[in-house]
Design a protein around this motif. Structure first.
Motif: not given
Length: 290
Positions: A143-169
């Motif tokens: 996740p520490k590397i992925q956060k510098d590659i992916c800006s955000f992730v939209i989870d199944g509930d439509g929630k926008r997750l950024e940083g390491e949190e989104g990267a880990k998901i």
């Protein structure tokens, strides 16, 4: 489901020999994405040769007619692929298209590309739709590397997750999905975008982990510097060869990638693209059920 060695002989994106003999058609039916990679700039145009680009969107029904026409123009086509321009599992359009294509053209190989966020969740439906090979883009498993590659992730509930949190998901979903779809008998290829200074020392770890989960082959794609990563340089041939060598200790490496568009068609190893003949009009079309 076929085995890898068999499919590699007729799938131009799995085997080097097939790359110069067999054709593929990419059907642009997936309009939206559920993550934002920092290097990705999706768009509609006629000129750019890169993933995420198409000149139009097709409905699943239009896609079947397009395959029919493509086979008359290029009988060497062995693979029907869906790789965008958005993510294939963010909507149901790709799986609906594959179901129709499999019914109409059972002899063709169905191939799906995805970021893997919804792969585990839709694994059974992917198999039911007749998909035999799948490509999952995995750019980091840390996740520490992925956060510098992916800006955000939209989870199944439509929630926008950024940083390491989104990267880990995203990473957790990808790894679970690769394991599950492999166990269901689908051949898995990994795509990894090589980003200098970000994940160039990490590609071998991706190869090691995904191999253990059931992946059969790895495609390392040189970064096209654009969007949020436009300030970076593309990797050198030396860096690319080094990463391929390191990763190849764990997983077979595919070396013929052409950075194909989401609406590419033809025999890639011959640089033959029949896109201009396939589509009568170069217009952007959208459709409502998505």
């Amino acid at each position: 489901m076929g085995n890898f060695d068999h499919l590699a002989k007729t799938h131009p994106c799995l085997g080097g020999e097939a790359h110069f003999k067999y054709g593929r058609i990419h059907l642009p039916v997936s309009p939206s994405c559920n993550i934002q990679c920092k290097f990705c700039r999706r768009g509609f145009n006629k000129s750019e040769v890169r993933p995420g680009v198409s000149s139009l969107l097709l409905t699943p029904e239009q896609a079947v007619e397009t395959v029919k026409k493509a086979l008359t123009l290029c009988p060497e086509i062995s693979v029907v692929g869906i790789a965008g321009p958005g993510d294939t599992l963010a909507t149901d359009h790709a799986l609906e298209t594959f179901r129709l294509v499999k019914k109409e053209f059972p002899h063709l190989i169905n191939c799906l590309s995805t970021n893997g966020l919804r792969l585990a969740e839709k694994a059974e439906k992917i198999v039911e739709a007749g998909v035999e090979t799948i490509t999952v883009t995995v750019n980091a498993i840390d996740p520490k590397i992925q956060k510098d590659i992916c800006s955000f992730v939209i989870d199944g509930d439509g929630k926008r997750l950024e940083g390491e949190e989104g990267a880990k998901i995203l990473i957790d979903a990808q790894l679970r999905g690769i394991k599950k779809i492999s166990e269901l008998g689908v051949i898995v290829k990994i795509n990894s975008v090589l980003i200098p200074g970000v994940n160039d020392k990490h590609i071998k770890e991706i190869a090691k982990v995904t191999k253990e989960l059931g992946a059969s082959i790895l495609n390392i794609i040189p970064l096209i510097p654009q969007n949020e990563l436009s300030h970076l340089e593309a990797p050198s041939c030396i860096m690319l060869d080094k990463c391929r060598g390191e990763a190849g200790e764990y997983l077979d490496v595919f070396r013929h990638c052409k950075h194909c568009r989401a609406d590419a068609c033809g025999v890639p190893g011959k640089n033959q693209d029949i896109h201009g003949q396939l589509y009568d009009k170069e217009v952007v079309e959208t459709f409502s059920h998505g």
